[in-house]
Scaffold this motif. Structure first.
Motif, PDB file in Angstrom:
ATOM      1  N   ARG A  26       0.819  -1.192   0.000  1.00 41.99           N
ATOM      2  CA  ARG A  26       0.000   0.000   0.000  1.00 41.99           C
ATOM      3  C   ARG A  26       0.872   1.268   0.000  1.00 41.99           C
ATOM      4  NH1 ARG A  26      -4.404  -0.329   4.580  1.00 41.99           N
ATOM      5  NH2 ARG A  26      -5.144   1.499   3.431  1.00 41.99           N
ATOM      6  N   ARG A  43      -4.299   8.101   3.381  1.00 46.87           N
ATOM      7  CA  ARG A  43      -5.403   8.752   2.696  1.00 46.87           C
ATOM      8  C   ARG A  43      -5.663  10.171   3.202  1.00 46.87           C
ATOM      9  NH1 ARG A  43      -9.792   3.792   3.046  1.00 46.87           N
ATOM     10  NH2 ARG A  43      -8.594   2.249   1.837  1.00 46.87           N
ATOM     11  N   SER A  83      -4.283   3.335   6.827  1.00 48.56           N
ATOM     12  CA  SER A  83      -5.206   4.039   5.925  1.00 48.56           C
ATOM     13  C   SER A  83      -5.283   5.516   6.274  1.00 48.56           C
ATOM     14  CB  SER A  83      -6.602   3.407   6.008  1.00 48.56           C
ATOM     15  OG  SER A  83      -6.573   2.079   5.548  1.00 48.56           O
TER      16      SER A  83
END
Length: 707
Positions: A592, A632, A628
């Motif tokens: 990721r 993000r 995340s």
């Protein structure tokens, strides 16, 4: 061979019988009567005064005993003979009372007043109303102290302290009842009976001091040697021989000093107990309560009676009133049972007292109603009989049956008690079999404790012990035994039928286990079917979408496949080693970070432990949510992840070099979810900014999921 309640009733009947015996002896002593009415004699300084009960009071100069004269020594009315200076004076006092008693019985007694008058004295029987209040006070206090000791001794454990405490009650009723008889005499008492009662008083007082000393050296901790306890009773025997054999000149050296010395040596035991109970707050609190009760109950008597007798320098206080202060000690013990559970006594104390007092209330009600029958004539008599027969007795029997009657439960009754108690215990305490709660609900024992299993209970066999007073029931786990004492709050003994019922309780536990196992197996089978359907249907569709879909959606599809794999693994219930889980987290996080152009720095030093499926799932979601948020919602260029162990727990720290823009609401929800998951694991999740860096720290105890 007898139930607890039967033994208590027998003990109470024995106390009542002794009280009636003392009452009978007191009533057997004659009352003197002058021609104008009954007469009482009392000591007034250096004079002996006579009171005819009608306001006529005169000084008695002498008694005519047949053809002889006996000087009216004021010591004839002395309350306690052992305050006299020597044993010779005591013997002379007993002889003078014997002469007066025989002369009164033979009708040859007269009193000579200071005004020269001669009044013949005749003998009349004493009635209940003729006994002075001091007699009733001493007798009832002694009986009450004995009852309290019985209610401690009969159901209590067979320990030295409890035996000693019971002996103090026995000695208390001995010396108080004996003193009640001779201290409230109407001057006329057989000399032999007077000497016997005085000796019984001395035996009771010496036994009281010895037993109190033995008790203080054995409660709450056992004495350092059994010889010390024996020494107190040895001193008691020696003192009795010296006192009753008149081996010394005076009661001071033969009796009072022994009573005081034994008591002081016993009181030293309180200091030893204080040293032994250091660091044990409950035992120390019980000890303090005991010492306060004993000092409050004995200090007044020692200061008002024994010390003046020893010093021969002051008038002793009324012995009858001082005896009542001993009841303070027993009342303090009773309160100590409630407050500190002295002698390891359970709730039986309340049930026994409520049972005893309930019976007394019923008897008093009977007496009150019976007394109404003598208030008026035939009409009232008929009305009272109708009231008692039609209203009172049925109502009393109904209340008595509702409150005190014990009916043996049938199968439906004990099952209705056992099953809810067992299920409730298993629900509230996951490691509890629930058998103990079920046994308590079915048998209502006065005490129920767990001990380590031994050869006395083999396999799943229940055993009766102590002639039915104890029932031992093995725990299904096999390493413990439930010991029940005194069935139905002491109302009866355990029987062979109770052994069968206890076996049915164990069978009920096995049935509950089987039903829960069957339920778990059914749930597992259904979960496996659902997992297989998801794997076959949804998995196949996601794989087709991964290969046939547009390139821009493939990372999202890969994430969905990974989430599906984690979900299926969690449903399968497989455990995962922590290092293997960390490798999966590192591989996923690295991919990721690469997709977002973020540099990853990974550090881990982990112990060899295993996570179950639920714990692995929660930790995976926390790590994924933290990553995340960094990728993000923050302008991060680097991400640092470290996994270490600290104080038996797992610590995960995730740091990025960017902050969320404007405190995005999604970030707040994500952090809240992470904190909830951490609490579910028994840990905590901390987060916050450090300069221009954002830091998330998770701590979860490994002991909760280590292998």
């Amino acid at each position: 061979m007898f139930s607890l309640r039967a033994r208590i009733i027998a003990g109470l009947l024995a106390v009542a019988a002794y009280g009636l015996l003392a009452l009978g002896v007191a009533l057997s002593l004659p009352q003197g009567a002058l021609p104008q009415g009954s007469v009482t004699f009392q000591q007034d300084g250096e004079r002996l005064r006579a009171d005819d009960g009608r306001g006529g009071v005169f000084t008695v100069v002498a008694f005519e005993v047949g053809d002889e004269r006996l000087p009216a020594d004021p010591l004839l009315a002395v309350e306690e003979p052992d305050v006299l200076p020597d044993y010779a004076a005591m013997a002379a006092l007993f002889q003078d009372h014997e002469r007066l008693y025989r002369a009164l019985r033979d009708g040859r007694l007269a009193v000579l007043g200071d005004d020269g008058q001669r009044l013949p004295v005749s003998a009349v029987e004493r009635g209940l109303t003729d006994l002075p209040g001091l007699f009733w006070l001493q007798l009832l206090c002694g009986l009450a102290g004995m009852v309290i000791c019985l209610l401690v001794w009969i159901p209590g454990q067979r320990e030295v302290a409890i035996h000693a405490f019971a002996l103090t009650g026995l000695s208390y009723v001995l010396f108080s009842s004996a003193a009640a008889i001779y201290s409230t005499r109407a001057l006329f008492i057989p000399g032999d009976l007077f000497a016997l009662l005085s000796g019984l008083n001395h035996v009771g007082a010496l036994l009281f001091s010895a037993s109190l000393g033995a008790f203080l050296w054995n409660y709450p901790r056992r004495a350092p040697s059994a010889w010390l306890t024996g020494a107190f009773y040895g001193a008691f025997l020696v003192a009795i021989v010296i006192d009753q054999g008149r081996l010394t000149a005076s009661p001071v050296s033969g009796f009072h000093l022994w009573v005081m010395g034994i008591f002081l040596i016993g009181l030293a035991g309180a200091g030893w107990q204080g040293w032994r109970t250091r660091g044990r707050p409950l035992e120390r609190a019980a000890l303090r309560w005991v010492v306060i009760s004993i000092v409050a109950g004995t200090a007044f008597f020692a200061g008002g009676m024994i010390l003046p007798a020893i010093k021969q320098s002051a008038q002793a206080a009324s012995q009858g009133l001082l005896f009542t202060t001993f009841l303070l000690m027993y009342a303090g013990m009773a309160l100590g049972v409630v407050r500190y559970r002295l002698f390891d006594l359970e709730r039986w104390w309340f049930s026994l007292w409520s049972w005893l007092l309930g019976g007394i209330v019923v008897m008093l009600t009977d007496l009150v109603l019976a007394s109404l029958l003598s208030l008026s004539g035939p009409a009232t008599l008929s009305l009272s009989l109708a009231l008692v027969g039609w209203c009172y007795f049925p109502l009393r029997q109904y209340v008595w049956g509702r409150l005190f009657a014990r009916r043996e439960p049938g199968l439906d009754a004990w099952l209705a008690r056992a099953l809810p108690a067992m299920l409730r215990a298993r629900h509230e305490r996951l490691d509890d079999s629930g058998v103990q709660d079920a046994l308590r609900a079915v048998f209502r024992p006065l005490s129920l404790e767990q001990t380590v299993a031994d050869a006395a209970v083999s396999g799943r066999l229940c055993v009766l012990e102590d002639n039915g007073a104890t029932l031992r029931v093995p725990d299904p786990a096999g390493d413990r035994v439930h010991v029940l004492r005194h069935s139905h709050e002491g109302a009866r003994l355990f029987t062979r039928q109770d052994v069968d019922v206890a076996g049915l309780v164990l069978s009920l536990h096995e049935l509950v286990n089987q039903s829960q196992t069957a339920r778990a197996e059914g749930a597992s089978e259904e979960r496996n079917r659902i997992r297989q359907d998801i794997h076959d249907d949804l998995g196949a569709k996601l794989l087709h979408l991964l290969h046939a879909g547009a390139e821009e959606y493939r990372p999202l599809v890969r994430d969905a496949i990974r989430d599906l794999r984690d979900l299926l693994q969690n449903m399968e219930g497989r455990s995962v080693r922590l290092d293997a889980a960390a490798s999966q987290w590192r591989e996923e996080t690295g991919r990721r970070c690469e997709d977002h152009g973020v540099e990853l720095h990974w550090h881990q030093v982990l112990p060899a432990v295993t996570l179950d499926a639920d714990q692995y799932s929660e930790l995976t979601r926390i790590v994924r949510e933290a990553v995340s948020n960094a990728l993000r919602h923050a302008r991060a260029s680097a991400l640092e992840v470290s996994l270490t162990s600290e104080q038996g727990g797992l610590v995960i720290v995730i740091v990025n070099d960017g902050l969320a823009e404007g405190g995005d609401g999604a970030v707040g929800r994500g952090l809240m979810i992470m904190a909830n998951r951490a609490r579910k694991l028994g840990g905590e999740c901390q987060y916050g900014s450090e300069g221009d860096r954002w830091r998330v720290r998770l701590h979860a105890p490994l002991v909760r999921y280590s292998a």
